[in-house]
Structures are given as structure tokens and as C-alpha cells.
Design a protein around this motif. Structure first.
Motif, mmCIF file in Angstrom:
data_model
loop_
_atom_site.group_PDB
_atom_site.id
_atom_site.type_symbol
_atom_site.label_atom_id
_atom_site.label_comp_id
_atom_site.label_asym_id
_atom_site.label_seq_id
_atom_site.Cartn_x
_atom_site.Cartn_y
_atom_site.Cartn_z
ATOM 1 N N ILE A 30 0.870 -1.215 0.100
ATOM 2 C CA ILE A 30 0.043 -0.014 0.166
ATOM 3 C C ILE A 30 0.872 1.222 -0.028
ATOM 4 C CG2 ILE A 30 -1.618 1.326 1.509
ATOM 5 C CD1 ILE A 30 -2.810 -1.449 2.303
ATOM 6 N N ILE A 31 0.412 2.264 -0.745
ATOM 7 C CA ILE A 31 1.258 3.313 -0.863
ATOM 8 C C ILE A 31 0.605 4.409 -0.264
ATOM 9 C CG2 ILE A 31 2.318 5.087 -2.669
ATOM 10 C CD1 ILE A 31 2.005 2.747 -4.796
ATOM 11 N N ALA A 32 -0.787 4.678 -0.346
ATOM 12 C CA ALA A 32 -1.443 5.576 0.104
ATOM 13 C C ALA A 32 -2.886 5.309 0.209
ATOM 14 C CB ALA A 32 -1.517 7.100 -0.809
ATOM 15 N N GLN A 33 -3.617 5.826 1.231
ATOM 16 C CA GLN A 33 -5.014 5.507 1.496
ATOM 17 C C GLN A 33 -5.850 6.816 1.948
ATOM 18 O OE1 GLN A 33 -4.988 2.065 4.245
ATOM 19 N NE2 GLN A 33 -5.698 0.778 2.447
ATOM 20 N N ALA A 34 -7.051 6.846 1.747
ATOM 21 C CA ALA A 34 -7.903 8.029 2.302
ATOM 22 C C ALA A 34 -9.163 7.590 2.653
ATOM 23 C CB ALA A 34 -8.199 8.996 1.354
ATOM 24 N N VAL A 35 -9.827 8.119 3.856
ATOM 25 C CA VAL A 35 -10.893 7.338 4.545
ATOM 26 C C VAL A 35 -12.200 8.277 4.262
ATOM 27 C CG1 VAL A 35 -11.819 6.530 6.511
ATOM 28 C CG2 VAL A 35 -9.405 6.361 5.982
ATOM 29 N N VAL A 36 -13.282 7.806 3.866
ATOM 30 C CA VAL A 36 -14.525 8.388 4.019
ATOM 31 C C VAL A 36 -15.488 7.942 4.922
ATOM 32 C CG1 VAL A 36 -13.970 9.518 1.612
ATOM 33 C CG2 VAL A 36 -15.612 7.646 1.955
ATOM 34 N N ARG A 58 9.954 3.199 -0.202
ATOM 35 C CA ARG A 58 10.818 2.137 -0.467
ATOM 36 C C ARG A 58 9.963 0.848 -0.514
ATOM 37 N NH1 ARG A 58 14.037 1.740 4.435
ATOM 38 N NH2 ARG A 58 13.180 3.646 5.017
ATOM 39 N N ILE A 59 9.873 0.230 -1.655
ATOM 40 C CA ILE A 59 8.889 -0.684 -1.796
ATOM 41 C C ILE A 59 9.764 -2.160 -1.431
ATOM 42 C CG2 ILE A 59 7.348 -1.946 -3.380
ATOM 43 C CD1 ILE A 59 7.708 0.723 -5.440
ATOM 44 N N GLY A 60 8.842 -2.822 -0.520
ATOM 45 C CA GLY A 60 9.362 -4.196 -0.160
ATOM 46 C C GLY A 60 8.420 -5.130 -1.040
ATOM 47 N N GLU A 108 6.069 -6.950 0.724
ATOM 48 C CA GLU A 108 4.837 -6.881 1.272
ATOM 49 C C GLU A 108 4.412 -5.753 1.467
ATOM 50 O OE1 GLU A 108 3.248 -9.855 2.390
ATOM 51 O OE2 GLU A 108 4.879 -11.316 1.375
ATOM 52 N N ARG A 109 5.471 -5.001 1.856
ATOM 53 C CA ARG A 109 4.973 -3.257 2.339
ATOM 54 C C ARG A 109 5.732 -2.269 1.904
ATOM 55 N NH1 ARG A 109 4.773 -1.813 8.092
ATOM 56 N NH2 ARG A 109 6.780 -2.767 8.396
ATOM 57 N N ALA A 110 5.073 -0.996 1.750
ATOM 58 C CA ALA A 110 5.813 -0.083 1.193
ATOM 59 C C ALA A 110 6.213 0.882 2.129
ATOM 60 C CB ALA A 110 5.299 0.701 -0.037
ATOM 61 N N ILE A 111 7.385 1.663 2.441
ATOM 62 C CA ILE A 111 7.507 2.617 3.312
ATOM 63 C C ILE A 111 7.751 3.988 3.012
ATOM 64 C CG2 ILE A 111 9.029 3.272 5.311
ATOM 65 C CD1 ILE A 111 9.426 0.181 5.646
ATOM 66 N N VAL A 112 7.370 5.064 3.415
ATOM 67 C CA VAL A 112 7.436 6.508 2.930
ATOM 68 C C VAL A 112 8.508 7.141 3.720
ATOM 69 C CG1 VAL A 112 6.290 8.624 2.512
ATOM 70 C CG2 VAL A 112 4.959 6.551 2.090
ATOM 71 N N ASP A 113 9.422 7.484 2.977
ATOM 72 C CA ASP A 113 10.566 8.260 3.782
ATOM 73 C C ASP A 113 10.255 9.774 4.021
ATOM 74 O OD1 ASP A 113 12.554 5.945 4.022
ATOM 75 O OD2 ASP A 113 13.402 6.690 2.131
ATOM 76 N N ALA A 114 10.594 10.204 5.139
ATOM 77 C CA ALA A 114 10.105 11.566 5.457
ATOM 78 C C ALA A 114 10.847 12.448 4.487
ATOM 79 C CB ALA A 114 10.581 11.954 6.711
ATOM 80 N N PRO A 115 10.031 13.800 3.986
ATOM 81 C CA PRO A 115 10.829 14.545 3.090
ATOM 82 C C PRO A 115 12.213 15.233 3.669
ATOM 83 C CG PRO A 115 8.751 15.652 4.174
ATOM 84 C CD PRO A 115 8.828 14.217 4.585
#
Ligand code: GRF
Length: 203
Positions: free
Chosen positions: A148-154, A190-192, A194-201
Motif C-alpha cells: 500500500i502506498i496511500a489511502q484515504a478514508v471517508v 521504499r517498496i518491499g 509486502e509493504r511500502a515505506i514512505v521516507d520523510a521529506p
């Protein structure tokens, strides 16, 4: 970063990507819009944005692998770095996903891993969930699976129809798809396996 956007229909997510790429500081451009349907509305959006288009009809090919090979050739010719599925209604072969590993992303209108597949909003309303949303994820061979890269909830409101919910979620899709592309183009994801991790800017 050069993008390809793969579509089959309306192309509202394509439009969101076109609009994002039109901004000077956005770190990506759309090199090709590819559709498996000649009458996809998204092709007009691409033409209006001065973007190259290609139509490859899956029905012209003997099987999924042959169709996917033709797509790969076209995508290689265009020199794309990242393939964005945006309402592209074909399953991809393992060969294609392997060839473009970690370079294909998809947007799906639910909070994955809930409600994979089709008729997502009907199923969410029927299930009585209080929240739904959308997910941008890296494509793996299994449908609607991958880091998963990004999600938004409604919220799902009491009297929502599937269409009400779809419309509320679509607004968020148009927000997070460009955001996900930006993360990748800026080298912050960073794409693994199973999971992707977002590095801080950078500060
Ligand atoms: C979107 O809801 C997307 O999440 C799903 O298909 C729909 C495509 O809509 N994968 P559009 O063609 O981008 O308007």
C-alpha cells in the motif's frame, strides 16, 4: 519521471494525473495513455491535454500473454518509468507484472485489503461498514494485492446509495493518486515484498 496511464473508460483519475503533471513543480509527465477500448472517454482527455495515446484492443490478441506483450512493447517504446492503472479493466499476466515489478501501481476504491474486486461500493453499503475509502498500491500478480502506498478514508452515511459513496470516494481518489505518484517520483517510497515505506521529506 515518465508515466504511462492505462485506462478502459471514463478517465477521471487520468484527468487528476494530467492536472497534477501540468503543474511546474510536479516531478512527473505522462508520456503515454494506453486504452484497451477505442471508445474510452479518457482518450479524449489525453488528446485535449496533448498527450500521446495508443489503443490496443485485447480482443485482437490470442490470449492475455500476447496482449500484455504488445502492451509492454508499446510502453518500452515510450520509455516509461511508471505505469499507473486508472480504471483499467484487464487483469495483468504474471509475466507483465514480473517484467515491470515495482513499476505498476493501481487505484482501487476501497480500503484494501477490504472489498477487493468489482461492485465495491454496493458491497460496502450492504456490509454496513461505517468507513470506506480508496487505496493506491503497488501491483502484484494477485488482483488488488500489493504494498500500500496511500489511502484515504471517508464515512459511509446511513442513507448512502452505492453511487453516493462512489462519488465521495472519487474525490479522494483524485487527491491521493497524484500524491502517490509524487512520492515515487521523488524517490521517497521504499517498496518491499509486502509493504511500502514512505521516507520523510528532506528538511
Ligand atoms: C475508479 O473508481 C478507480 O478506483 C477504479 O476504477 C474507477 C475508474 O474511474 N479502479 P475513472 O476511469 O478514473 O474515472
Amino acid at each position: 519521471m515518465k508515466l504511462a496511464v492505462l485506462i478502459s473508460g471514463r478517465g477521471s483519475n487520468l484527468q487528476a494525473l494530467i492536472d497534477a503533471c501540468a503543474k511546474d513543480e510536479f516531478p512527473a509527465e505522462i508520456a503515454l495513455v494506453l486504452s484497451n477500448k477505442a471508445d474510452a472517454q479518457g482518450l479524449h482527455r489525453a488528446a485535449q491535454g496533448g498527450i500521446a495515446t495508443a489503443v490496443l484492443k485485447h480482443t485482437d490478441y490470442a490470449n492475455r500473454e500476447a496482449f500484455d506483450r504488445a502492451m509492454s512493447e508499446r510502453l518500452e517504446e515510450a520509455g516509461v518509468d511508471l505505469i499507473c492503472l486508472a480504471g483499467f479493466m484487464r487483469l495483468l499476466s504474471d509475466g507483465f507484472v514480473k517484467r515491470w515489478r515495482d513499476k505498476v501501481i493501481n487505484i482501487h476504491p476501497s480500503l484494501l485489503p477490504a472489498f477487493k474486486g468489482l461492485h465495491v461500493h454496493e458491497r460496502a453499503v450492504e456490509a454496513g461498514v461505517r468507513f470506506s475509502g480508496c487505496t493506491v498500491h503497488v501491483v502484484r500478480p494477485a488482483m488488488d494485492e500489493g504494498p500500500i502506498i496511500a489511502q484515504a478514508v471517508v464515512p459511509v452515511l446511513q442513507n448512502d446509495t452505492a453511487d453516493d459513496l462512489a462519488a465521495r470516494i472519487l474525490i479522494q481518489e483524485h487527491r491521493i493518486y497524484p500524491m502517490a505518484v509524487r512520492l515515487i517520483a521523488e524517490g521517497r517510497l521504499r517498496i518491499g515484498a509486502e509493504r511500502a515505506i514512505v521516507d520523510a521529506p528532506e528538511p
